[in-house]
Every structure is written in C-alpha cells, then in structure tokens.
Write a protein that holds these residues in place. Structure first.
Motif, PDB file in Angstrom:
ATOM      1  N   ALA A 128     -38.136-105.325  31.918  1.00 55.72           N
ATOM      2  CA  ALA A 128     -37.057-106.177  31.410  1.00 55.72           C
ATOM      3  C   ALA A 128     -36.892-107.424  32.272  1.00 55.72           C
ATOM      4  CB  ALA A 128     -35.750-105.389  31.349  1.00 55.72           C
ATOM      5  N   LEU A 129     -37.000-107.275  33.596  1.00 53.53           N
ATOM      6  CA  LEU A 129     -36.905-108.431  34.488  1.00 53.53           C
ATOM      7  C   LEU A 129     -38.008-109.439  34.205  1.00 53.53           C
ATOM      8  CD1 LEU A 129     -36.092-106.982  38.031  1.00 53.53           C
ATOM      9  CD2 LEU A 129     -34.593-108.356  36.576  1.00 53.53           C
ATOM     10  N   ALA A 130     -39.214-108.948  33.959  1.00 54.82           N
ATOM     11  CA  ALA A 130     -40.353-109.835  33.708  1.00 54.82           C
ATOM     12  C   ALA A 130     -40.128-110.691  32.470  1.00 54.82           C
ATOM     13  CB  ALA A 130     -41.630-109.017  33.566  1.00 54.82           C
ATOM     14  N   ASP A 131     -39.351-110.190  31.520  1.00 54.35           N
ATOM     15  CA  ASP A 131     -39.074-110.928  30.288  1.00 54.35           C
ATOM     16  C   ASP A 131     -37.794-111.752  30.364  1.00 54.35           C
ATOM     17  OD1 ASP A 131     -41.332-109.935  29.091  1.00 54.35           O
ATOM     18  OD2 ASP A 131     -40.281-108.256  28.129  1.00 54.35           O
ATOM     19  N   LEU A 132     -37.076-111.657  31.462  1.00 54.41           N
ATOM     20  CA  LEU A 132     -35.785-112.323  31.593  1.00 54.41           C
ATOM     21  C   LEU A 132     -35.965-113.686  32.257  1.00 54.41           C
ATOM     22  CD1 LEU A 132     -32.750-111.888  31.105  1.00 54.41           C
ATOM     23  CD2 LEU A 132     -32.623-110.884  33.379  1.00 54.41           C
ATOM     24  N   GLY A 133     -35.843-114.735  31.472  1.00 55.01           N
ATOM     25  CA  GLY A 133     -36.039-116.089  31.977  1.00 55.01           C
ATOM     26  C   GLY A 133     -35.127-116.433  33.141  1.00 55.01           C
ATOM     27  N   ALA A 134     -33.898-115.949  33.115  1.00 59.65           N
ATOM     28  CA  ALA A 134     -32.957-116.243  34.200  1.00 59.65           C
ATOM     29  C   ALA A 134     -33.451-115.675  35.518  1.00 59.65           C
ATOM     30  CB  ALA A 134     -31.577-115.681  33.866  1.00 59.65           C
TER      31      ALA A 134
END
Length: 151
Positions: A128-134
């Motif tokens: 999920a972090l890898a996909d989170l632009g922020a």
C-alpha cells in the motif's frame, strides 16, 4: 537437545527497541524510519499485530504518523482505539517537493532479501505504501525529527 522457544516481546519492549533503533539513524531519512518501524513491528510479540496506519497530521502535512496496534490472539477487538501499540511522528522538512524524485531510493517499499511473506499484514502495508503518492514524495527526505510514543 531441547529447543529453546523464541523470545516474544511485549508491546512496551517493542516500543523501547523502536526508540533505540530510530536514535541510531543518521541521517534521519524517512524511508529508513519506515524500514526500522516495520522491522521492529515484525518481531515476535505476545500480542498479535493487528493494524498499521500511515497518515499526515493537520500541520500542512509536515508531520507524518506511522502507527502499529496489537490485539489479544483469538478475539477480534471491538475498537482499535483501545488497542496497545506505538506511533512514530516524523517531523518533515519545511519545504516538501511537489513530486517524488524519479531516481529516489525506495528503501522501505523495495523488496528486501528478508521480505515479509506475501499476504501478511506487513507485506500488505508495504504494498500500500508503494502505491501511495504522498508517501513516495517524502520517503527520500531527511526528517527533522522522529518521536516515538507508546499508545
């Protein structure tokens, strides 16, 4: 030969270990803080790792919060607010770039040699972090500080 059971930590011991590991980070890169947070959260614990949270506080996104909560095994909690855990508040630089660096090192979200098992809570959080632009925007930044709190 008798086999010695693996040591299981309580949440307070994990909190202490996390404080020590973060204090060793120089420079204090956000991805390294996340890596240490995930490593400590993956250690054997008396309680079951229940949830992770990543968010920005209201201070114009200058404080990133990373939280882990733990629950008793076998009984799902009615509210996560009452679960023990710890939180890292990462104070970010005053100026945050608008875009993630194209050649940035993705330390926390890259697949390490000892990557968590697919489908596990840690692996899902990393994905999920890898996909989170922020998160991708801040992971290569040097934080001003990282404070760890016991919840």
């Amino acid at each position: 030969m008798d086999r010695v059971p693996a040591q299981r930590f309580d949440v307070e011991a994990l909190h202490v270990r996390l404080c020590e590991k973060i204090a060793e980070l120089h420079p204090l890169i956000v991805a390294d803080v996340m890596r240490v947070f995930l490593e400590v959260s993956s250690l054997p614990c008396e309680l079951m790792l229940w949830s992770f949270e990543f968010a920005f506080d209201e201070d114009d996104g200058r404080i990133a919060r990373i939280e882990a909560r733990f629950a008793k095994r076998g009984a799902p909690p009615t509210s996560t607010d009452d679960l023990p855990g710890y939180e890292v508040q990462v104070l970010l630089p005053k100026v945050i770039p608008a875009h993630a660096p194209a050649d940035g090192v993705r330390a926390a979200t890259a697949a390490p040699e000892n990557a968590p098992a697919p489908g596990g809570l840690v692996a899902r959080f990393v994905h999920a972090l890898a996909d989170l632009g922020a998160y991708c925007t801040i992971e290569t930044l040097e934080a001003r500080s990282a404070e760890v709190y016991l919840l």
